[in-house]
Design an enzyme around this catalytic site. Structure first.
Site, PDB file in Angstrom:
ATOM      1  N   CYS A  82       6.127  -3.205   5.626  1.00 41.90           N
ATOM      2  CA  CYS A  82       6.008  -1.801   6.506  1.00 41.90           C
ATOM      3  C   CYS A  82       7.090  -1.887   7.157  1.00 41.90           C
ATOM      4  O   CYS A  82       7.633  -2.697   8.032  1.00 41.90           O
ATOM      5  CB  CYS A  82       4.730  -1.924   7.550  1.00 41.90           C
ATOM      6  SG  CYS A  82       4.487  -0.692   8.425  1.00 41.90           S
ATOM      7  N   HIS A 153       6.655  -3.507  -3.617  1.00 45.01           N
ATOM      8  CA  HIS A 153       7.077  -2.132  -3.376  1.00 45.01           C
ATOM      9  C   HIS A 153       8.439  -1.625  -3.885  1.00 45.01           C
ATOM     10  O   HIS A 153       9.246  -2.398  -3.290  1.00 45.01           O
ATOM     11  CB  HIS A 153       6.930  -1.407  -2.139  1.00 45.01           C
ATOM     12  CG  HIS A 153       6.869  -0.228  -1.720  1.00 45.01           C
ATOM     13  ND1 HIS A 153       6.523   0.438  -0.692  1.00 45.01           N
ATOM     14  CD2 HIS A 153       7.447   0.817  -2.567  1.00 45.01           C
ATOM     15  CE1 HIS A 153       6.588   1.898  -0.779  1.00 45.01           C
ATOM     16  NE2 HIS A 153       7.339   1.933  -2.003  1.00 45.01           N
ATOM     17  N   ASN A 193       3.858  -1.746  -6.685  1.00 44.97           N
ATOM     18  CA  ASN A 193       3.232  -0.648  -5.784  1.00 44.97           C
ATOM     19  C   ASN A 193       4.528   0.311  -5.740  1.00 44.97           C
ATOM     20  O   ASN A 193       5.708   0.079  -5.794  1.00 44.97           O
ATOM     21  CB  ASN A 193       3.105  -1.299  -4.701  1.00 44.97           C
ATOM     22  CG  ASN A 193       2.711  -0.277  -3.492  1.00 44.97           C
ATOM     23  OD1 ASN A 193       3.307  -0.137  -2.610  1.00 44.97           O
ATOM     24  ND2 ASN A 193       1.887   0.716  -3.810  1.00 44.97           N
ATOM     25  N   GLY A 194       4.138   1.646  -5.417  1.00 44.27           N
ATOM     26  CA  GLY A 194       5.144   2.572  -5.351  1.00 44.27           C
ATOM     27  C   GLY A 194       5.365   3.791  -6.268  1.00 44.27           C
ATOM     28  O   GLY A 194       5.746   3.462  -7.542  1.00 44.27           O
ATOM     29  N   GLY A 215      -1.514   3.674  -3.681  1.00 44.94           N
ATOM     30  CA  GLY A 215      -1.524   4.071  -2.399  1.00 44.94           C
ATOM     31  C   GLY A 215      -1.839   5.277  -2.221  1.00 44.94           C
ATOM     32  O   GLY A 215      -3.177   5.861  -2.200  1.00 44.94           O
ATOM     33  N   ARG A 216      -0.854   6.192  -1.969  1.00 43.03           N
ATOM     34  CA  ARG A 216      -1.221   7.517  -1.631  1.00 43.03           C
ATOM     35  C   ARG A 216      -1.981   8.269  -2.895  1.00 43.03           C
ATOM     36  O   ARG A 216      -2.850   9.202  -2.606  1.00 43.03           O
ATOM     37  CB  ARG A 216      -0.034   8.248  -1.535  1.00 43.03           C
ATOM     38  CG  ARG A 216       0.629   8.080  -0.176  1.00 43.03           C
ATOM     39  CD  ARG A 216       2.178   8.731   0.098  1.00 43.03           C
ATOM     40  NE  ARG A 216       3.115   7.867  -0.658  1.00 43.03           N
ATOM     41  CZ  ARG A 216       4.244   8.173  -0.850  1.00 43.03           C
ATOM     42  NH1 ARG A 216       4.658   9.502  -0.387  1.00 43.03           N
ATOM     43  NH2 ARG A 216       5.114   7.406  -1.691  1.00 43.03           N
TER      44      ARG A 216
END
Length: 311
Positions: A82, A153, A193-194, A215-216
């Site tokens: 983060c 990520h 991730n990503g 995620g999104r």
């Protein structure tokens, strides 16, 4: 944070029985000194469920990991990805990639405190850190501390100059670097991730890696999660959006009886009909009516009827 709360996770679990779900990042201070129940409580139906921690003190993290295991979580994950200013000032999140030895001490302390898996989520690098050598140095240090699962990520985090939102979009995705990591360390579990936006994307990445984290895309188009069990796990197809809505109604009634507001639950469902005729009417009806005093399950049923009429 502020997205994958317990209401959101309950909704997601209706769509996929197999995927591992993650909590919001919870700081060690919130668990040790705050309202522990509000931060850790979950419905048994959400399992398997991982608690993501934010912190950099090995002793505090070990105590929180032990609490997580007692609470019934399936995994504890340390956030080293983060990039927000608030996180940086607290000495946790992506800035910890500059301190791999400290992270290793944290991971070792947590592993010693629990029997459930302890994993780490991180970026491919931060700021001017060397690209691949910096990444491998971080991973090797954690692996030496006994960590075997890395959720990567595939973007750098620029802690100076980019906002948290920009850090999710501006730095280029470098999937090849994560693929190379798996080739160089085949004994480690490498999860990507990503920028993963579809089940087809998941399948393509899984041809080279051990896992993918959504995620999104999962939040903005949750109906895609209904494909996960059949496409990625060889299981039964998930529910239709209408079946998912029906599954949420008893949960909503129960939560409203406990004093929760409808909007706190339905805000996670706004994208359920993304791309379907009537989706805008569905979103608008929920947005305009779920927050009203006394709003109940009927608001969601009315929104569903609007989609059916449009279809």
């Amino acid at each position: 944070m502020d997205w994958s709360d317990r209401h959101c996770r309950y909704f997601w679990r209706l769509l996929t029985k197999e995927a591992l779900l993650y909590t919001e990042m919870v700081t060690t201070g919130a668990i040790l000194f705050g309202d522990r129940e509000s931060h850790l409580d979950f419905d048994a139906a959400e399992q398997p469920l991982a608690l993501q921690l934010g912190g950099s003190d090995p002793e505090d993290l070990a105590r929180c990991a032990a609490i997580a295991e007692e609470w019934g979580y399936s995994e504890v994950n340390l956030n080293c990805g983060c990039p927000s200013d608030r996180v940086k000032k607290g000495r946790f999140g992506a800035c910890l990639m500059a301190e791999p030895d400290l992270v290793a001490e944290c991971m070792s302390a947590m592993r010693s405190a629990v029997s459930i898996p302890v994993t780490v989520k991180h970026r491919i690098g931060i700021d001017d850190m060397e690209d691949y050598p910096g990444l491998t140095r971080f991973v090797e240090t954690q692996a030496a501390a006994g960590v075997s699962t890395f959720i990567v990520h595939a973007r750098k985090a620029w802690l100076n100059g980019l906002s948290p939102k920009e850090n999710r979009e501006v730095p280029p995705l470098k999937y090849d670097m994560v693929y190379q990591l798996k080739r160089d360390y085949p004994e480690l579990e490498i999860v990507l991730n990503g920028g993963i936006n579809s089940i087809a994307d998941c399948q393509a990445h899984l041809s080279q890696l051990d896992g993918v984290m959504l995620g999104r895309a999962a939040y903005q188009t949750p109906a895609m999660l209904a494909e996960v069990d059949s496409a990625l796990f060889g299981g039964a197809p998930g529910p239709t959006p209408a079946q998912a809505v029906a599954g949420m109604l008893p949960y909503i009634e129960h939560e409203l009886s406990r004093g929760q507001r409808l909007s706190h639950i339905t805000r996670h469902m706004l994208g359920l009909y993304q791309g379907v005729p009537g989706a805008r009417r569905f979103r608008r009806h929920l947005s305009e009516n779920a927050y009203r005093e006394g709003a109940g399950p009927e608001v969601l049923e009315q929104a569903l009827a609007m989609v059916s009429e449009a279809a």
